[in-house]
Design an enzyme around this catalytic site. Structure first.
Site, mmCIF file in Angstrom:
data_model
loop_
_atom_site.group_PDB
_atom_site.id
_atom_site.type_symbol
_atom_site.label_atom_id
_atom_site.label_comp_id
_atom_site.label_asym_id
_atom_site.label_seq_id
_atom_site.Cartn_x
_atom_site.Cartn_y
_atom_site.Cartn_z
ATOM 1 N N LYS A 1 -6.465 -12.695 4.131
ATOM 2 C CA LYS A 1 -6.850 -11.983 2.799
ATOM 3 C C LYS A 1 -5.551 -11.164 2.622
ATOM 4 O O LYS A 1 -4.353 -10.975 3.042
ATOM 5 C CB LYS A 1 -7.920 -10.674 3.233
ATOM 6 C CG LYS A 1 -7.455 -9.907 4.407
ATOM 7 C CD LYS A 1 -8.560 -9.001 5.018
ATOM 8 C CE LYS A 1 -8.249 -7.983 5.888
ATOM 9 N NZ LYS A 1 -9.307 -7.369 6.811
ATOM 10 N N TYR B 1 17.593 10.610 -7.996
ATOM 11 C CA TYR B 1 16.641 11.539 -8.619
ATOM 12 C C TYR B 1 16.691 12.713 -7.930
ATOM 13 O O TYR B 1 16.383 12.933 -6.718
ATOM 14 C CB TYR B 1 15.192 10.817 -8.904
ATOM 15 C CG TYR B 1 15.149 9.837 -9.963
ATOM 16 C CD1 TYR B 1 15.231 10.277 -11.183
ATOM 17 C CD2 TYR B 1 14.668 8.634 -9.532
ATOM 18 C CE1 TYR B 1 15.371 9.145 -12.330
ATOM 19 C CE2 TYR B 1 14.735 7.656 -10.530
ATOM 20 C CZ TYR B 1 14.946 7.954 -11.922
ATOM 21 O OH TYR B 1 14.850 6.897 -12.997
ATOM 22 N N MET C 1 12.376 3.284 -8.766
ATOM 23 C CA MET C 1 11.308 2.094 -8.893
ATOM 24 C C MET C 1 11.987 1.005 -8.686
ATOM 25 O O MET C 1 11.336 0.078 -7.952
ATOM 26 C CB MET C 1 10.949 2.415 -10.420
ATOM 27 C CG MET C 1 10.090 1.155 -10.633
ATOM 28 S SD MET C 1 9.767 1.143 -12.647
ATOM 29 C CE MET C 1 8.904 2.823 -12.825
ATOM 30 N N ARG D 1 -19.399 0.508 6.355
ATOM 31 C CA ARG D 1 -18.537 0.131 5.415
ATOM 32 C C ARG D 1 -19.300 -1.146 4.654
ATOM 33 O O ARG D 1 -19.861 -1.033 3.712
ATOM 34 C CB ARG D 1 -17.093 -0.379 5.756
ATOM 35 C CG ARG D 1 -16.191 -0.467 4.737
ATOM 36 C CD ARG D 1 -14.675 -0.771 5.425
ATOM 37 N NE ARG D 1 -14.840 -2.067 6.304
ATOM 38 C CZ ARG D 1 -13.682 -2.457 6.542
ATOM 39 N NH1 ARG D 1 -12.512 -1.974 6.472
ATOM 40 N NH2 ARG D 1 -13.508 -3.610 7.212
HETATM 41 C C1 PLP Z 1 -8.974 -7.459 8.017
HETATM 42 C C2 PLP Z 1 -10.188 -8.231 8.957
HETATM 43 C C3 PLP Z 1 -9.864 -8.656 10.108
HETATM 44 C C4 PLP Z 1 -8.305 -8.843 10.587
HETATM 45 O O1 PLP Z 1 -7.943 -7.627 11.123
HETATM 46 P P1 PLP Z 1 -6.624 -7.667 11.703
HETATM 47 O O2 PLP Z 1 -6.560 -6.301 12.457
HETATM 48 O O3 PLP Z 1 -5.518 -7.803 10.731
HETATM 49 O O4 PLP Z 1 -6.328 -8.680 12.886
HETATM 50 C C5 PLP Z 1 -10.898 -9.373 10.740
HETATM 51 N N1 PLP Z 1 -12.183 -8.964 10.476
HETATM 52 C C6 PLP Z 1 -12.546 -8.342 9.333
HETATM 53 C C7 PLP Z 1 -14.019 -7.990 8.999
HETATM 54 C C8 PLP Z 1 -11.605 -7.587 8.660
HETATM 55 O O5 PLP Z 1 -11.718 -6.924 7.514
#
Ligand code: PLP
Length: 361
Positions: free
Chosen positions: A36, A256, A304, A134
């Site tokens: 992801k 800055y 930046m 969640r």
């Molecule tokens: C992001 C995520 C993972 C991977 O988690 P890591 O800590 O990066 O290994 C696995 N399962 C779900 C549901 C996630 O949201």
């Protein structure tokens, strides 16, 4: 092509090494790859393709669009989007061959209806919440489902999954509580393979094994066991070219708001990387870079597009030389500690202006 100002390298041989280490730890259960957020900022397509070559056959993204983008590269694989089934997206999932993660009764109903309309059994993952609050079925939804298995008619349950909230803290009682809740939830659902651990969960012990582990962070070298030696290899290097060297006199300020003032005649090295590139402003006056293994303190505010380092002790440093911002001397976890965040955020916010190299592709 102009010379790049900074190069972000993700060594795919190291990512593959990391995946094999996790795969071997988790066998006989399978091990997926979580890619992801564009492969934690490092390039989802390159990472997924390489891990597919290593034998990985389960891939997770967060969004449907992310999953759809990599699915064509990954034949004979399960490609799944974690963030739930958005109303009306069912056809898109099917068109791209992406599996949804169903985490509520309405999502289950939508997938069931689509299966009925298509006259097919449609594969999906089922997400049970055991402590994140969640995504995933809550206790009431689970009870409804347990009482009426026909609610899953036409849905091919590939995995029932849950996500641990505190697996990087092995002594947290939440781990054991979630494990027990997950076991009880699975016992009330139709028999299906289970998916539990992400990166840190893989190091919690045998009780946390399942049919499919879902590591992300550890693939990219983030330490899954904070406070203990990192068993993973660091595939990430971020190098920035010095664009200018300048001398400053005692009393001169840099950057800055003048938050750094030279106490002695000093030489300042400026690089073309700033907070717009994900090099956090919270690293102001706090981080270091390395040149040939020697540390240069970051001085002044991160701007930046530019950052300044004190190179007074490095007379051989010239414009055009490369400084290491992330690499062998300092991994993403070390940068994160200085920025007051975690390495996940450091990697996933790395900017779009870097040239991205993928040795081992
Ligand atoms: C992001 C995520 C993972 C991977 O988690 P890591 O800590 O990066 O290994 C696995 N399962 C779900 C549901 C996630 O949201």
């Amino acid at each position: 092509m102009p010379e790049p100002a900074a190069i972000l390298t993700c060594d795919l041989d190291a990512v593959a090494w990391n995946w094999r280490l996790l795969r071997d730890r988790h066998a006989p259960g399978a091990t997926a790859a979580v890619v992801k957020a564009d492969g934690y900022g490092l390039g989802a397509a390159a990472v997924a393709r390489r891990l597919h070559r290593e034998g990985c056959r389960h891939f997770f993204a967060a969004h449907l669009a992310e999953a759809a983008a990599i699915a064509p590269l990954l034949p004979n694989s399960m490609v799944c989007a974690l963030n739930g089934l958005w109303e009306g997206d069912g056809g898109e999932y099917l068109a791209h061959g992406v599996l949804p993660t169903l985490g509520s009764l309405p999502e289950i109903a939508a997938w069931r209806d689509l299966a009925r309309r298509r006259g097919a059994v449609l594969p999906a993952l089922l997400h049970v919440d055991t402590g994140m609050s969640r995504l995933g079925l809550d206790a009431n939804e689970l009870a409804t489902l347990a009482a009426d298995p026909s609610l899953l008619a036409g849905i091919g349950l590939r995995f029932v999954m849950t996500h641990l909230a505190s697996s990087e803290r092995p002594r947290d009682r939440l781990n054991r509580a979630q494990l027990e809740r997950f076991g009880r939830a699975c016992a009330r659902l139709p028999d299906a393979p289970r998916s539990l651990a992400a990166s840190s969960g893989l190091f919690l012990g045998d009780a946390y094994r399942s049919d499919l582990a879902r590591p992300g962070a550890a693939l990219y070298g983030i330490n899954p066991v904070p406070g203990r030696p990192n068993p993973m290899r660091n595939p990430v290097s971020l190098r920035a070219r010095v664009v200018q060297m300048r001398d400053v006199a005692p009393g001169d300020t840099v950057g800055y708001n003048g938050i750094w003032r030279a106490a002695r005649p000093s030489r300042i090295a400026t690089v073309s990387v700033g907070y717009a590139d994900g090099f956090s402003r919270r690293l102001s006056n706090a981080a270091v870079a390395h040149f040939d293994g020697r540390a240069l303190p970051l001085v002044g505010r991160v701007s930046m597009d530019l950052t300044t380092f004190d190179a007074t002790h490095l007379p051989d440093l010239k414009p055009g030389e490369w400084l290491d911002l992330i690499g062998p001397c300092q991994d993403a976890d070390a940068v994160a500690a200085k920025a007051g965040t975690n390495a996940y955020e450091v990697l996933t916010t790395l900017g779009r202006r870097y040239r991205r190299d993928h040795p081992g592709a």
